[in-house]
Write an enzyme that holds these catalytic residues in place. Structure first.
Site, PDB file in Angstrom:
ATOM      1  CD  GLN A  13      39.736  38.836  52.005  1.00 25.42           C
ATOM      2  OE1 GLN A  13      40.399  38.527  52.985  1.00 25.42           O
ATOM      3  NE2 GLN A  13      40.061  39.856  51.219  1.00 25.42           N
ATOM      4  CG  ASP A  17      35.821  35.786  45.593  1.00 29.60           C
ATOM      5  OD1 ASP A  17      36.965  35.458  45.982  1.00 29.60           O
ATOM      6  OD2 ASP A  17      35.464  36.971  45.435  1.00 29.60           O
ATOM      7  CB  CYS A  38      36.495  46.326  45.826  1.00 33.88           C
ATOM      8  SG  CYS A  38      37.960  47.230  45.374  1.00 33.88           S
ATOM      9  CG  HIS A  92      36.106  42.168  45.672  1.00 35.75           C
ATOM     10  ND1 HIS A  92      36.575  42.483  44.419  1.00 35.75           N
ATOM     11  CD2 HIS A  92      36.969  42.742  46.546  1.00 35.75           C
ATOM     12  CE1 HIS A  92      37.679  43.214  44.524  1.00 35.75           C
ATOM     13  NE2 HIS A  92      37.945  43.383  45.808  1.00 35.75           N
TER      14      HIS A  92
HETATM   15  N1  7TS Z   1      37.276  38.754  45.975  1.00 30.42           N
HETATM   16  C1  7TS Z   1      37.423  39.089  47.262  1.00 30.42           C
HETATM   17  C2  7TS Z   1      36.491  38.530  48.288  1.00 30.42           C
HETATM   18  C3  7TS Z   1      38.459  39.942  47.646  1.00 30.42           C
HETATM   19  O1  7TS Z   1      38.610  40.251  48.932  1.00 30.42           O
HETATM   20  C4  7TS Z   1      39.327  40.473  46.660  1.00 30.42           C
HETATM   21  C5  7TS Z   1      40.373  41.492  47.002  1.00 30.42           C
HETATM   22  C6  7TS Z   1      39.153  40.055  45.341  1.00 30.42           C
HETATM   23  C7  7TS Z   1      38.105  39.210  45.031  1.00 30.42           C
HETATM   24  C8  7TS Z   1      40.078  40.479  44.262  1.00 30.42           C
HETATM   25  O2  7TS Z   1      41.335  39.915  44.484  1.00 30.42           O
HETATM   26  P1  7TS Z   1      42.592  40.313  43.615  1.00 30.42           P
HETATM   27  O3  7TS Z   1      43.743  39.695  44.335  1.00 30.42           O
HETATM   28  O4  7TS Z   1      42.388  39.754  42.266  1.00 30.42           O
HETATM   29  O5  7TS Z   1      42.643  41.815  43.620  1.00 30.42           O
HETATM   30  N2  7TS Z   1      40.063  42.277  48.130  1.00 30.42           N
HETATM   31  C9  7TS Z   1      40.677  43.414  48.523  1.00 30.42           C
HETATM   32  C10 7TS Z   1      40.317  44.099  49.677  1.00 30.42           C
HETATM   33  O6  7TS Z   1      39.445  43.743  50.463  1.00 30.42           O
HETATM   34  N3  7TS Z   1      41.084  45.200  49.787  1.00 30.42           N
HETATM   35  O7  7TS Z   1      41.925  45.240  48.750  1.00 30.42           O
HETATM   36  C11 7TS Z   1      41.673  44.147  47.944  1.00 30.42           C
END
Ligand code: 7TS
Length: 415
Positions: A209, A206, A372, A129
């Site tokens: 998910q 990370d 992303c 991501h």
């Molecule tokens: N890493 C992964 C694997 C993610 O899916 C996301 C957000 C992030 C980092 C960032 O997380 P945040 O909560 O700090 O924004 N993923 C997604 C998505 O798949 N669609 O919208 C946000």
């Protein structure tokens, strides 16, 4: 698909806990399949937060008055609950952040700036991501360190065949996504962490998910840092955290300076508070932490093995039904055991945004775009995909509605 019961989880019953799901969108009952982006909140979370604001709201750690004591207790109890969910014995190793993005930036700025020198390497993968790419790019620009990347195979699984070449004594950190948000691929992070440690590198996972969907026991991953987002696990937006091994966190310089992270302040210099406060400057998101604590309790109550089994059931059913649809390409591993409840797909040459709009007209929420993960999309040779992602409150009827929508889209686009 008759039974909605999967290994002790009755999604039809759980749905009643989520007020938002009881609505029509564009004249159709809502089918919410955008859970990888953000999940819905059960009443227990909403009520924990409103109860906090109605009864206990005050600043933490500062006052001697009763409300401040209650706010502090609620804030620290929430930390205990989230730590317990992830098998973290010492809750002082759990640092609250606004989510995964802030947690990774914390490590990159604090640990990275202190530890990386020109020529050092950070190993990432092409499936990351943007939140696990851009902070390291910025760090590389600041320090002269170099980024290297694990590639993916033709089923978008990490290609570890040349890991021995990628991991050298120059590698200082390996930072890898546990479960890909764009594909659902589950990565062998435990194995990668062991290989990283063998060359003296640290390992960040990370977990944005994996925290919501897998029965994660953080210590058994064998990593040094684990990051997660509250809003993807039934908690409020603006919450999440960083877990780190105590000795690593203690050796890190503070990320932000300010209130709450100090022990003693002189005009020219200061000493810092012990963990976790030294990495949590300023008034924290107290109400949010309380909500995230309630979310952790809710997920533990449902049972994380049951959540995984339920999502696997939905995934297998959806993959089976999608195979009936001509012109539909599903990305990611073919074996459902290698993936979580995320399905990334394209339908002929229909633009995923058009597909998303057509489905939305029928009350079906999916995500369309690059998720992303632009480098991954480029590696796959597509600009974007449509993505359906499941959670504990989805039912097979949601999959049926999605399939009906896809069949209608095919007709509409003359496929
Ligand atoms: N890493 C992964 C694997 C993610 O899916 C996301 C957000 C992030 C980092 C960032 O997380 P945040 O909560 O700090 O924004 N993923 C997604 C998505 O798949 N669609 O919208 C946000």
């Amino acid at each position: 698909m008759s039974s909605l019961l999967t290994a002790g989880l009755d999604a039809e019953v759980l749905r009643a806990d989520f007020p938002i799901l009881r609505q029509e969108v564009n004249g159709h009952p809502l089918v919410y399949l955008d859970n990888a982006a953000s999940t819905q909140k059960p009443r227990a979370v909403i009520e924990a937060m409103s109860g906090y604001y109605e009864r206990d709201n005050a600043n933490v750690h500062r006052g001697v008055h009763s409300l401040s004591v209650r706010a502090t207790d609620a804030f620290e109890l929430a930390r205990e609950k989230v730590a317990a969910l992830f098998g973290i014995a010492d809750s002082a190793e759990l640092i609250w952040t606004r989510g995964t993005t802030e947690a990774i930036n914390l490590v990159a700025w604090s640990w990275g700036t202190a530890n990386l020198r020109p020529g050092d390497e950070v190993l990432l993968s092409v499936m990351e991501h943007h939140s696990n790419l851009v902070p390291w790019q910025m760090l590389a620009q600041r320090t002269g360190a170099k980024l290297r990347f694990i590639d993916v195979d033709d089923q978008q699984r990490l290609d570890l065949s040349n890991l021995d070449d990628l991991l050298t004594e120059r590698t200082k950190l390996v930072s890898i996504v546990h479960v890909s948000n764009a594909l659902g691929t589950i990565n062998p992070v435990r194995e990668i962490a062991a290989r990283a440690h063998a060359v003296g590198a640290l390992m960040l996972v990370d977990g944005a998910q994996s925290a919501p969907h897998l029965p994660v026991d953080v210590p058994s991953l064998g990593c040094d840092f684990y990051t997660f987002s509250g809003h993807k696990m039934c908690g409020p937006t603006g919450t999440g955290g960083l877990w780190g091994r105590r000795e690593v966190l203690e050796a890190m310089p503070p990320f932000h300076g300010g209130g709450d992270m100090i022990e003693w302040v002189e005009l020219e210099q200061s000493t810092y508070a012990p963990l976790p406060n030294r990495l949590e400057a300023g008034t924290p998101h107290i109400g949010g932490a309380v909500g995230l604590g309630a979310a952790a309790e809710y997920l533990a109550g449902v049972g994380r093995d049951a959540i995984l089994a339920h999502e696997r059931m939905l995934l297998s059913y959806a993959l089976e039904r999608m195979a009936e649809i001509p012109d539909l390409t599903v990305y990611g591993p073919r074996d459902p055991a290698e993936r979580s409840g995320v399905i990334s797909f394209t339908l002929g040459d229909v633009h995923p945004h058009d597909l998303g709009t057509i489905l939305d007209a029928e009350g079906i929420a999916i995500r369309a775009g690059h998720h992303c993960a632009q480098p991954l999309m480029r590696r796959m040779g597509v600009g974007s995909t449509a993505r359906a992602s499941f959670y504990l409150y989805n039912v097979p009827a949601d999959v049926d509605r999605l399939m009906d929508g896809l069949h209608r889209a095919r007709k509409l686009f003359g496929l």
